[in-house]
Motif scaffolding. Structure first.
Motif, mmCIF file in Angstrom:
data_model
loop_
_atom_site.group_PDB
_atom_site.id
_atom_site.type_symbol
_atom_site.label_atom_id
_atom_site.label_comp_id
_atom_site.label_asym_id
_atom_site.label_seq_id
_atom_site.Cartn_x
_atom_site.Cartn_y
_atom_site.Cartn_z
ATOM 1 N N GLY A 14 0.754 -1.246 0.215
ATOM 2 C CA GLY A 14 -0.299 0.131 0.138
ATOM 3 C C GLY A 14 0.598 1.672 0.039
ATOM 4 N N TYR A 15 1.989 1.396 1.001
ATOM 5 C CA TYR A 15 3.231 2.641 0.680
ATOM 6 C C TYR A 15 3.446 2.194 -0.830
ATOM 7 C CZ TYR A 15 6.920 4.740 2.304
ATOM 8 O OH TYR A 15 8.305 5.534 1.749
ATOM 9 N N ASN A 27 -4.319 11.535 -8.163
ATOM 10 C CA ASN A 27 -4.241 12.484 -6.596
ATOM 11 C C ASN A 27 -4.708 10.812 -6.222
ATOM 12 O OD1 ASN A 27 -4.543 14.974 -7.090
ATOM 13 N ND2 ASN A 27 -6.196 14.723 -7.681
ATOM 14 N N VAL A 28 -3.932 11.178 -4.255
ATOM 15 C CA VAL A 28 -4.584 9.854 -3.802
ATOM 16 C C VAL A 28 -4.290 9.955 -2.095
ATOM 17 C CG1 VAL A 28 -2.906 8.252 -2.484
ATOM 18 C CG2 VAL A 28 -1.830 8.542 -4.647
ATOM 19 N N LEU A 29 -5.817 9.130 -1.519
ATOM 20 C CA LEU A 29 -6.312 9.527 -0.371
ATOM 21 C C LEU A 29 -5.212 8.075 0.321
ATOM 22 C CD1 LEU A 29 -7.632 10.504 1.579
ATOM 23 C CD2 LEU A 29 -9.918 9.444 0.525
ATOM 24 N N ALA A 38 6.603 10.382 4.803
ATOM 25 C CA ALA A 38 7.075 10.499 2.830
ATOM 26 C C ALA A 38 5.767 10.526 2.643
ATOM 27 C CB ALA A 38 8.114 9.059 3.135
ATOM 28 N N LEU A 39 4.774 10.032 3.099
ATOM 29 C CA LEU A 39 3.431 10.619 2.395
ATOM 30 C C LEU A 39 2.955 11.237 2.548
ATOM 31 C CD1 LEU A 39 1.488 6.467 2.612
ATOM 32 C CD2 LEU A 39 3.334 7.082 1.468
ATOM 33 N N LEU A 40 2.775 11.653 3.791
ATOM 34 C CA LEU A 40 2.441 12.872 4.357
ATOM 35 C C LEU A 40 3.114 14.399 3.541
ATOM 36 C CD1 LEU A 40 2.428 13.339 8.354
ATOM 37 C CD2 LEU A 40 0.793 13.103 7.250
ATOM 38 N N GLU A 41 4.260 14.197 3.190
ATOM 39 C CA GLU A 41 4.649 15.466 2.540
ATOM 40 C C GLU A 41 4.913 15.220 1.022
ATOM 41 O OE1 GLU A 41 8.709 14.165 3.408
ATOM 42 O OE2 GLU A 41 9.448 14.413 5.957
ATOM 43 N N ASN A 42 4.345 14.481 0.352
ATOM 44 C CA ASN A 42 4.102 14.201 -0.407
ATOM 45 C C ASN A 42 2.123 15.342 -0.851
ATOM 46 O OD1 ASN A 42 2.672 13.878 -3.508
ATOM 47 N ND2 ASN A 42 4.753 11.997 -3.033
ATOM 48 N N LYS A 44 0.884 15.238 -3.641
ATOM 49 C CA LYS A 44 -0.560 14.233 -4.329
ATOM 50 C C LYS A 44 -0.495 13.782 -3.386
ATOM 51 C CE LYS A 44 -0.833 15.200 -7.727
ATOM 52 N NZ LYS A 44 -2.039 15.835 -8.625
ATOM 53 N N ILE A 45 -0.927 13.609 -1.928
ATOM 54 C CA ILE A 45 -1.266 12.607 -1.101
ATOM 55 C C ILE A 45 -1.967 13.471 0.032
ATOM 56 C CG2 ILE A 45 -0.903 10.625 0.542
ATOM 57 C CD1 ILE A 45 1.816 9.193 -1.778
ATOM 58 N N THR A 46 -2.345 12.839 0.065
ATOM 59 C CA THR A 46 -3.866 13.251 1.285
ATOM 60 C C THR A 46 -4.022 11.857 2.639
ATOM 61 O OG1 THR A 46 -5.161 14.670 0.548
ATOM 62 C CG2 THR A 46 -5.693 13.413 2.781
ATOM 63 N N CYS A 47 -3.973 12.216 4.058
ATOM 64 C CA CYS A 47 -3.715 11.485 4.582
ATOM 65 C C CYS A 47 -4.593 10.358 5.488
ATOM 66 C CB CYS A 47 -2.524 10.878 4.533
ATOM 67 S SG CYS A 47 -0.892 10.587 4.437
ATOM 68 N N LEU A 48 -5.375 9.319 6.263
ATOM 69 C CA LEU A 48 -6.502 9.751 6.295
ATOM 70 C C LEU A 48 -5.789 8.400 7.891
ATOM 71 C CD1 LEU A 48 -10.131 10.147 5.056
ATOM 72 C CD2 LEU A 48 -8.420 11.633 6.804
#
Length: 225
Positions: A14-15, A27-29, A38-42, A44-48
């Protein structure tokens, strides 16, 4: 550019998928219990940060779509929980937890996201070779493998129910992949494929597989197991 939802993005497949879709401009959720930097800093990526085993966790997903995206093109159910324990030793709570993550969480997220999906969209569920009828089974995986079989049937049924809306549902039944989850369950076992290699395959399938398949289970395994 498409809107992609992926679960289980804290590590492993998934990562890698989240980063690959983002690097391609989508765009990625990213949904997971833990959020990698690394996901938080991208951008194009929104993290939940959500636990799919908990009830009503999909409310945040629905609110995000309503307020930001409005539509979803691809949903990838990648999150999974595994317990390796003899059937007689598994507690009722442990068995139920596996199903909450691997089955009920998938169903709940489908209910939340499907109203925002339209013709040409694709729901991909990551299952396991252990959940496919007639394949080799391994002791100690009663909860995990049976839950992976359940989401196969669920996907087949939803493919029929939503075919008039043009939403495709497919399942990828994976063989052994050298993820951290596999190493935790089977210390010392070296699977032939890395998470990055499997992510490459899933990435392409998620974007194009619905052109060729609907309601299908594809066995993605280079070995037995």
């Amino acid at each position: 550019m498409k809107n992609i939802i992926i679960t289980g993005t804290s590590r492993g497949i998934g990562y890698e998928l989240a980063l690959q879709f983002a690097s391609a401009g989508h765009n990625v959720l990213a949904i997971s219990r833990k959020i990698p930097h690394a996901l938080l800093e991208n951008e194009k990526i929104t993290c939940l940060q959500l636990d799919l085993a908990e009830t009503n966790t999909t409310t945040a997903v629905k609110e995000f779509i309503e307020n930001s995206w409005h539509t979803v093109n691809v949903l990838i159910h990648n999150a999974g929980a595994l317990i390796l324990k003899p059937f007689g030793d598994i507690t009722a709570d442990e068995f139920e937890y596996i199903y909450k993550v691997n089955v009920f969480g998938v169903a709940a997220l489908n209910r939340a996201v499907l109203p925002f999906m339209g013709k040409g969209s694709h729901v991909v569920t990551i299952s396991s070779m252990g959940g496919v009828q007639g394949t080799m089974k391994f002791g100690g995986l009663a909860a995990y493998s049976s839950s992976k079989g359940a989401v196969i049937t669920l996907s087949e049924l939803l493919a029929e129910e939503y075919k008039e809306q043009g939403i495709a549902f497919n399942v990828l039944a994976l063989g052994a992949v050298n993820t951290e989850m596999l190493q935790e369950a089977f210390p010392g076992y070296e699977a032939p494929l890395s998470p990055k290699q499997m992510a490459d395959y899933i990435y392409n399938f998620a974007l194009t597989g619905n052109t060729y398949y609907n309601g299908k289970v594809l066995q993605v395994s280079s070995t037995t197991p």
